[in-house]
Design a protein around this motif. Sequence first.
Motif, PDB file in Angstrom:
ATOM      1  N   HIS A  27       0.814  -1.215   0.000  1.00 24.76           N
ATOM      2  CA  HIS A  27       0.000   0.000   0.000  1.00 24.76           C
ATOM      3  C   HIS A  27       0.848   1.267   0.000  1.00 24.76           C
ATOM      4  N   SER A  28       1.864   1.309   0.847  1.00 23.98           N
ATOM      5  CA  SER A  28       2.663   2.533   0.953  1.00 23.98           C
ATOM      6  C   SER A  28       3.341   2.872  -0.367  1.00 23.98           C
ATOM      7  N   GLU A  32       2.375   6.086  -2.767  1.00 29.83           N
ATOM      8  CA  GLU A  32       3.386   7.095  -3.089  1.00 29.83           C
ATOM      9  C   GLU A  32       3.502   7.292  -4.597  1.00 29.83           C
ATOM     10  N   MET A  63      -4.005   4.520   3.221  1.00 28.43           N
ATOM     11  CA  MET A  63      -2.605   4.203   2.946  1.00 28.43           C
ATOM     12  C   MET A  63      -1.754   4.140   4.208  1.00 28.43           C
ATOM     13  N   GLY A  64      -2.157   4.866   5.258  1.00 21.57           N
ATOM     14  CA  GLY A  64      -1.416   4.823   6.510  1.00 21.57           C
ATOM     15  C   GLY A  64      -2.159   4.093   7.611  1.00 21.57           C
ATOM     16  N   ASP A 175       0.668   7.214  13.802  1.00 19.62           N
ATOM     17  CA  ASP A 175       0.966   6.839  12.419  1.00 19.62           C
ATOM     18  C   ASP A 175       0.904   8.031  11.465  1.00 19.62           C
ATOM     19  N   SER A 197       4.166   6.188   7.190  1.00 20.79           N
ATOM     20  CA  SER A 197       4.518   5.036   6.352  1.00 20.79           C
ATOM     21  C   SER A 197       5.002   5.437   4.968  1.00 20.79           C
ATOM     22  N   THR A 198       4.537   6.587   4.464  1.00 20.25           N
ATOM     23  CA  THR A 198       4.967   7.055   3.147  1.00 20.25           C
ATOM     24  C   THR A 198       5.933   8.236   3.234  1.00 20.25           C
TER      25      THR A 198
END
Length: 267
Positions: A27-28, A32, A63-64, A175, A197-198
């Motif tokens: 996902h990350s 992105e 996404m996070g 997060d 995460s991204t």
Amino acid sequence: MKLRFAKLNPTENMTILVTDPVPRDRHSAVAEALMAYGSVGGEQVGFLEKPTLPGARMRLQMMGGEFCGNATMSLAALLAFRENLPDGGEAVYPLEVSGADGIVPCRIRRSGDVCRGTVCMPLPEEIREVEFPDGVRCPVVFFPGIAHAIVREGVLRASEAPRCIPRWCEACETDAIGIILADDALDRIHPLVYVRSTSSSVWERGCGSGTAALGAYLAHERRGDAALDVAQPGGTIHVEAEWDGERISRLEISGDVRLAAIGEAWI
């Protein structure tokens, strides 16, 4: 890799919903790539999955892993457009969403090519003052997976916020985090959101959870109900927070959603 997507416009918080299955461990990276200027372009990405809760129409995994009110309204609007909800019609879509326990109902009222969405937000886990490593002290509203720092005019310059926000995220052990730059009247905001995460920070043109955080903070400070229209670069989002005498018992936002594009992306 080819992926089908829908791009929606909730108060110009451009949201990409990936309609093909994508493993969560990707996902990350996929988010992105899709948000990049040379690709679909957007401020955030959500992934549609089969729901696990009985009665839910669909699951939205951000996404996070956070909860996002604008993305939730975007998914409900996408279902309304897909199912040809008639002009003037209303429907409630029960959804399963990352960062929220149980089913999240989202009410949609269609008016031509615009859907007015209303969604109940997760209640804050905590609201408290935080002193950050760079000396800024401000109230922070903690939601599951994301926190929002309410920063009044003159406390932090907009040019300084992107440098500060990764450290603020670490300090809050969350997060994702938003720095919500607010005017003195607290009815106009400029939101910057960072997803760990991204490692992405975006000046959002419309922030649903940031708007909810502002309403929650006002109700907490007043020890009473709060309802207001919050202006932001992409338009206005309405928030209502109910106080039951001891805590916030209901938190709801409303905003307009438009369908921007449906297509395929190569990443």
